[in-house]
Design a protein around this motif. Sequence first.
Motif, PDB file in Angstrom:
ATOM      1  N   LEU A 165       0.859  -1.186   0.000  1.00 27.87           N
ATOM      2  CA  LEU A 165       0.000   0.000   0.000  1.00 27.87           C
ATOM      3  C   LEU A 165       0.902   1.245   0.000  1.00 27.87           C
ATOM      4  CD1 LEU A 165      -2.952   0.780  -0.025  1.00 27.87           C
ATOM      5  CD2 LEU A 165      -2.925   0.855   2.455  1.00 27.87           C
ATOM      6  N   HIS A 166       1.129   1.785  -1.226  1.00 17.63           N
ATOM      7  CA  HIS A 166       2.083   2.892  -1.357  1.00 17.63           C
ATOM      8  C   HIS A 166       1.739   4.061  -0.437  1.00 17.63           C
ATOM      9  CE1 HIS A 166       3.494   0.603  -4.567  1.00 17.63           C
ATOM     10  NE2 HIS A 166       2.815   1.130  -5.576  1.00 17.63           N
ATOM     11  N   CYS A 167       0.456   4.431  -0.469  1.00 17.33           N
ATOM     12  CA  CYS A 167       0.058   5.650   0.255  1.00 17.33           C
ATOM     13  C   CYS A 167       0.384   5.528   1.743  1.00 17.33           C
ATOM     14  CB  CYS A 167      -1.423   5.913   0.044  1.00 17.33           C
ATOM     15  SG  CYS A 167      -1.885   7.513   0.680  1.00 17.33           S
ATOM     16  N   ALA A 168       0.164   4.353   2.318  1.00 19.96           N
ATOM     17  CA  ALA A 168       0.447   4.164   3.753  1.00 19.96           C
ATOM     18  C   ALA A 168       1.935   4.382   4.033  1.00 19.96           C
ATOM     19  CB  ALA A 168       0.028   2.757   4.185  1.00 19.96           C
ATOM     20  N   LYS A 169       2.771   3.900   3.102  1.00 24.67           N
ATOM     21  CA  LYS A 169       4.228   4.079   3.285  1.00 24.67           C
ATOM     22  C   LYS A 169       4.584   5.565   3.313  1.00 24.67           C
ATOM     23  CE  LYS A 169       6.584  -0.011   1.539  1.00 24.67           C
ATOM     24  NZ  LYS A 169       7.380  -0.592   0.474  1.00 24.67           N
ATOM     25  N   VAL A 170       3.966   6.317   2.372  1.00 24.56           N
ATOM     26  CA  VAL A 170       4.293   7.742   2.293  1.00 24.56           C
ATOM     27  C   VAL A 170       3.779   8.473   3.539  1.00 24.56           C
ATOM     28  CG1 VAL A 170       4.165   9.845   0.916  1.00 24.56           C
ATOM     29  CG2 VAL A 170       4.110   7.626  -0.213  1.00 24.56           C
ATOM     30  N   GLU A 193      11.693   4.668  -1.861  1.00 23.58           N
ATOM     31  CA  GLU A 193      11.193   3.308  -2.199  1.00 23.58           C
ATOM     32  C   GLU A 193       9.930   3.419  -3.037  1.00 23.58           C
ATOM     33  OE1 GLU A 193      10.308   0.391   0.926  1.00 23.58           O
ATOM     34  OE2 GLU A 193      12.145   1.047   1.927  1.00 23.58           O
ATOM     35  N   VAL A 194       8.998   4.241  -2.560  1.00 20.83           N
ATOM     36  CA  VAL A 194       7.713   4.370  -3.267  1.00 20.83           C
ATOM     37  C   VAL A 194       7.928   5.075  -4.605  1.00 20.83           C
ATOM     38  CG1 VAL A 194       5.392   5.356  -3.158  1.00 20.83           C
ATOM     39  CG2 VAL A 194       6.460   4.459  -1.087  1.00 20.83           C
ATOM     40  N   ALA A 195       8.740   6.154  -4.595  1.00 23.09           N
ATOM     41  CA  ALA A 195       8.944   6.923  -5.823  1.00 23.09           C
ATOM     42  C   ALA A 195       9.582   6.069  -6.916  1.00 23.09           C
ATOM     43  CB  ALA A 195       9.820   8.136  -5.529  1.00 23.09           C
ATOM     44  N   ALA A 196      10.462   5.125  -6.510  1.00 26.69           N
ATOM     45  CA  ALA A 196      11.139   4.260  -7.492  1.00 26.69           C
ATOM     46  C   ALA A 196      10.138   3.389  -8.239  1.00 26.69           C
ATOM     47  CB  ALA A 196      12.167   3.397  -6.777  1.00 26.69           C
ATOM     48  N   LEU A 197       8.989   3.126  -7.596  1.00 26.32           N
ATOM     49  CA  LEU A 197       7.974   2.271  -8.249  1.00 26.32           C
ATOM     50  C   LEU A 197       7.098   3.076  -9.202  1.00 26.32           C
ATOM     51  CD1 LEU A 197       6.930   0.369  -5.007  1.00 26.32           C
ATOM     52  CD2 LEU A 197       8.321  -0.558  -6.860  1.00 26.32           C
ATOM     53  N   GLU A 198       7.346   4.388  -9.283  1.00 29.29           N
ATOM     54  CA  GLU A 198       6.593   5.300 -10.162  1.00 29.29           C
ATOM     55  C   GLU A 198       5.085   5.133 -10.001  1.00 29.29           C
ATOM     56  OE1 GLU A 198       8.175   4.755 -14.106  1.00 29.29           O
ATOM     57  OE2 GLU A 198      10.016   5.807 -13.579  1.00 29.29           O
ATOM     58  N   PRO A 199       4.546   5.480  -8.829  1.00 32.51           N
ATOM     59  CA  PRO A 199       3.113   5.277  -8.586  1.00 32.51           C
ATOM     60  C   PRO A 199       2.264   6.181  -9.473  1.00 32.51           C
ATOM     61  CG  PRO A 199       4.051   6.637  -6.867  1.00 32.51           C
ATOM     62  CD  PRO A 199       5.191   6.163  -7.710  1.00 32.51           C
ATOM     63  N   THR A 200       1.020   5.746  -9.734  1.00 31.23           N
ATOM     64  CA  THR A 200       0.123   6.610 -10.526  1.00 31.23           C
ATOM     65  C   THR A 200      -1.187   6.854  -9.789  1.00 31.23           C
ATOM     66  OG1 THR A 200      -0.689   4.660 -11.655  1.00 31.23           O
ATOM     67  CG2 THR A 200       1.016   5.922 -12.779  1.00 31.23           C
ATOM     68  N   ASP A 201      -1.288   6.340  -8.535  1.00 39.18           N
ATOM     69  CA  ASP A 201      -2.546   6.634  -7.831  1.00 39.18           C
ATOM     70  C   ASP A 201      -2.434   8.010  -7.189  1.00 39.18           C
ATOM     71  OD1 ASP A 201      -2.161   5.805  -4.520  1.00 39.18           O
ATOM     72  OD2 ASP A 201      -0.618   5.304  -5.991  1.00 39.18           O
TER      73      ASP A 201
END
Length: 944
Positions: A16-21, A42-50
Amino acid sequence: MAIQQADKLLKKHKDLHCAKVLKAIGLQRTGKQDEAFALAQEVAALEPTDDNSLQALTILYREMHRPELVTKLYEAAVKKVPNSEEYHSHLFMAYARVGEYKKMQQAGMALYKIVPKNPYYFWSVMSLIMQSISAQDENLSKTMFLPLAERMVEKMVKEEKIEAEAEVELYYMILERLEKYQEALSVVRGKLGEKLTSELQSRENKCMAMYKKLGKWPECNALSRRLLLKNSDDWQFYITYFESIFQLIDYNWTPPAEGEHSLEGEVHYSVEQAVKFVEERITEEAKSSRPLRGPYLAKLELIRRLRHRGCNDEYKLGDPEELMFQYFKKFGDKPCCLTDLKVFVDLLPSSQYTKFINQLLGVIPLSAPVDGDLALPADIKALQQHLCVVQLSRVLGLYHSVDKTQKLSIVRELMLRYHHGLQFGKSCLKTELQFSDYYCLLAVHLLLDLWLEEGEELAVWQSLTLLEEGLSHSPSNAQFKLLLIRIYCMLGAFEPVVELYSSLDAKHIQHDTIGYLLTRYAESLGQYAAASQSCNFALRFFHSNQKDTSEYIIQAYKYGAFEKIPEFIAFRNRLNSSLHFAQVRTERMLLDLLLEANISTSLEESIKSMSLSPEEDDIPWKDLRDNRDLTVLFNWDPKDRDISEEHRRLSLEEETIWLRIRSLTLRLISGLPSLSHAFQPKNSEKTAENGVSSKIDTIRALLQQLEVAMDSGKRFLEQTIQYPVLGPPPTRMAGFFSNGSCQCQTSLFYLVSDIYELDTNGLEDSADIQERIGNSLKSLLEQLTDLFNKCKGDLIEVRDGILKTHPNVLENVVFFVETLSITLWVSSYCDSVLRPFKSNLQKKKKKKKETSIVMPPVFTSFLDYVTELQTLTSNVIDHIKGLEVMLTALKLEELSLEDTLLSQEEKKFTKTVQGKVQSSYQHSIQEIGELLKKRLDTVKKLKI
């Protein structure tokens, strides 16, 4: 709790990207920046789009002051979701935050291709204008960026796609910058100009600006005449009207035989017409439902301009004295009356001043005086009128030309009027000012004249008493507070000032414009904790401004307020190159070193934590801006006593020289730790490799610059400039030179250079260097003893029942503490160089079992120096204790306040004021004493 909740979520949903941020934001706010950054990456490296993750990351990067990382986020998101209007616009705004104008232009066009909305297209145009503004090459701006922007807008005009006012504004802005004034005029006068409706007279003002640029004076005149017929109180159009008439007279302009005079209608081109026009405005004013000041002031303005040109036509308008008298009769009870007339007082001959003032007094309804009492006003209107006359008397210099006895009787009269006037303000709220406050202020100004011009010590205590009393009746009066701040600081009492300044509740830009009143005295009066706090106050504003301004710029793009964007950027630059910002930053670092280096942390660690480096100079010397508001204190002084442009220039020069000296001192100190290097065989090749030798070159170069700065400081002080009482406060430079701190600090840095030389040459063949060092140490002690002698004397003494203060003693003690700290940092460097030499010698001694090895003279010199330094520091500490005992023993109650000027009520305030000064001195002395004791501990550790 937020971090715990996020952890719970992450146990169930690892990805859950948002929780990490959100967890990262929690970590950032609890000060764990490195962990937060690692999680975010970590999250930015996954290039999130949500959207949630992207928004949360944006918040985090903004808090970390890393806006450039937001652009990377949205660049990746746009690649993955190429048709998203939202992500494209977020990317545009991210570029706007970091000022990437070229990329903004591309992002704007990409957005317009996906969603052909006008604002997006014009975002791109605006980005071109911003490229032209920020381009270093003026030529490139005029030949490439602006013409391209113009073509882009013209395309929309041809296709009739222009919809909003902002788009017309933008077109006008481009043409104006290209100096195509005729085209700009056609746009404003044409069909597109009809869209300019949000501001009052926006269209007319733009036309006027273009007429002036094109030198079309007939049009200027006709347009301003037409606008004045609509509103005869609009001052800016009177100015244009007069300016254009005199231009036309100078060019002998005459109207054409047939047809219209000009595009804007009838033109006036002679003094007779101007006189007639102004007279007509006054006649019209009589019919108006409310009184208008414009026409009356226009008459005076016209007289002034005619007199300036040497015309003889001014008599047609009447006598200035009579006109001002009539004006007073009509508007005398309004606060604006004084500021309006102040501009025109030079039209009166000085011989008429007293007659003019008596004439004004004659029309004020005052009660009949009984038995030598004062004639007092019966209502607020009469009070306001009387107050206006009293202020005018000061402006005309009538109060300056009287002797001491008369001044004191005027002060008495003003205070009686002040107390009488308080009855009219009984129902005032705390936030409102009393009607008679200015009487009190004027009385204080007269007392300040007596104090500073005639050395009348009692006058300063009376002025503080009156101000404190005034403040008790009118707790929101900023003028009382500002003047109290100024006087307390001049007396060397910083403690009461802190509270006064915070009660002013300075907002936003005021930290830059009036902050100098506080920061100039913060450190120099020995209240280190309060000084630290006041520097932080100021710096917080400057640092947050960086972040805030980019938000304003983004809002301006969103709402199409394009003309505001260059203004915001200019505002940001103006603050970044603010003189006050540079001063506070430098003083804050010097203060931190003074309070911490070699006490709680080593000098090296302190310098590291401030990321200071001797090579770097981050002050924009060429662009320094003086944003101080030097007229913040009300002032009714005549022109010859007021702040002039020359004073401003000199003050800026003085502040800049002093800033240069302070900044170079800071950089020299920051170079000390880099010289103490790991011990290694002397004379080896390595010294040059590990960069130490280049460090000493930096220090020597800085020392030369310091010498140059000090020379210009001495030359500046030779002019012995006296600023007006309420003008800019002088810097600490005069004290720095006169008490000897300057010579002392310079010789310390020269000593560093000698010790370094000894370090590289070794002990064997360095007799002359050792002798030089020995002599330097001796003369240093002499200089420090001289400086200490300047610190002797009482801070407060009672002379003939009057309290006399000696703030210069306090400033000298503060300089002594600072110079002593630098002495100790330099001495620790000497210690670090000499100690290994000594241990090597002792090893040799043991090996050879000889007793005859002679100790080189440098060791004895250094040991003697340290012993004497210790004695000197102890003596200073004893002196400080003595001052403290003296201050505590001082019984202010015993002072004779038998002065007839003061009532019982006022005596109470005098005691309060004197108590505040005494308590402030005690605190300063305590803080200085504490710091010196800690420094003494450092001296004791210097044993090679």
